[in-house]
Write an enzyme that holds these catalytic residues in place. Sequence first.
Site, short mmCIF file in Angstrom:
data_model
loop_
_atom_site.label_atom_id
_atom_site.label_comp_id
_atom_site.label_asym_id
_atom_site.label_seq_id
_atom_site.Cartn_x
_atom_site.Cartn_y
_atom_site.Cartn_z
N ASN A 229 0.84 -1.19 0.00
CA ASN A 229 0.00 0.00 0.00
C ASN A 229 0.88 1.25 0.00
O ASN A 229 2.11 1.15 0.02
CB ASN A 229 -0.97 -0.02 1.19
CG ASN A 229 -0.24 -0.03 2.51
OD1 ASN A 229 0.46 0.90 2.85
ND2 ASN A 229 -0.39 -1.14 3.25
N ARG A 230 0.25 2.41 -0.02
CA ARG A 230 1.00 3.65 -0.25
C ARG A 230 1.59 4.26 1.02
O ARG A 230 2.15 5.35 0.98
CB ARG A 230 0.08 4.70 -0.89
CG ARG A 230 -0.40 4.34 -2.26
CD ARG A 230 -1.29 5.45 -2.80
NE ARG A 230 -2.12 4.99 -3.88
CZ ARG A 230 -1.73 4.87 -5.14
NH1 ARG A 230 -0.50 5.16 -5.47
NH2 ARG A 230 -2.56 4.43 -6.06
#
Length: 428
Positions: A229-230
């Site tokens: 994920n970011r």
Amino acid sequence: MGTSHEGFGCHNGRMMEGSGLAGRRVLLHVCGGIAAVKVPSLITALRQEGAEVRVAMTAAATSFISPLALQALSGHPVAHPGRGGAGSESGMPHVDLAQWAEAHLVVPATASTIARLACGLADDIVSATLLASRDPLLLAPAMETGMWESPATQANLQTLRGRGAHLVGPASGRLASGHVGMGRMAEPGEIVEAARLLLEPGRELQGVVVLVTAGGTREPIDPVRYLGNRSSGRMGTELARAALRRGAEVHLVTAAALPEQLPGGELVPVETASQMLDACLERLPRTRLLVMAAAVADYRLAKPFEQKLHRAEHEALDLHLEPNPDLLQELVARRPEGLRVVGFAAETEDVRSRGRDKLRRKGCDLLVANPVAGPRSAMGGDWSEAVVLYPDGREVELPWSPKSLIAGRILDLAAELLSSPGDGSEAS
Ligand code: CTP
């Protein structure tokens, strides 16, 4: 439901009472950028807070603002290349200034000075003094967007952060060129507040064992690919640093792709949720404060591929995912006596109500809910905003600010929990 709005700025034009700057010795390093014109207001604001201010300037800075003006405002002679060693008892002004200062503010921090500090150059009074000092360092960058975004500048900042430097700003806004973009220096009020937080932290977590998780876990698909994920891990790293500044024994379990350094604390790099859980479980029995800032992947491949997948061999690919454990719930279920737990919720919508739901469901003592959609997303960048939710319905708003400041406020609130009676189990 009570809501308190706790900002980092001024109240009625005056900074908050009980400033930690009274009597503190602050050295301003002024560099050559047009934002240097804000330095006079900064000096005035710092002195109103009771700080003693001295100034060192680069040669370029003296073209933007006169040393005489800053001498008059600070009440002390200004060190700059044209002045040489004049006025220095030892004849080595960089040594005298480094010994005198309790904190250093580089305002504006230009791309050039940032690069010279990252390299450890000592070719003028500013870089030599900073090389000679081990005291807290705050950079207020200001530059054109292209220079700010340049990989060289970002790598230099990464290096400086890794050595413990703090940043305030920059913000997005109108720049000297007339363009609008990232690179505008933080306002004097914000810089004063950041300096206060830099110098003020009490030692209220002295000796307390704090376990912080950070970053987005990476769940392998095959030996070279992962589900991720970011999350950058920045908030968790700032929380760990804020805890260190408050005297805590800090363990940072981080799944950030590029873990930063943590001088003075233990840095435990992990990749997957289950590695993160193991690392946390190992440290849990001694922990008094658990801060779960990690973005833990909810799913992982039931069976990661042992060899690299090749496109030609798979026309389409179905990946079978199984749930990861909920680390927070697992850790809360095994909470040692007196443990306090801070959870996080990153939400794209219904930030408060989803945050409240997680606070209850996960048994946290407080939960930091922040938006990760829209212009004020907490994901990936250096700034964030959040609302801190308590089980009794209280809320504390933390407005859009650098993550280092948000982290400091969260740690202050968490420290209050530790000093309040009860074992925290009322939250579950
Ligand atoms: N968390 C955790 N283990 C997981 C997922 C989340 O410990 N497997 C923790 C996070 O570190 C954070 C809190 O739980 O402190 C909330 O995480 P978030 O991802 O927002 O919530 P989820 O439980 O994943 O719920 P949802 O998928 O509905 O958003």
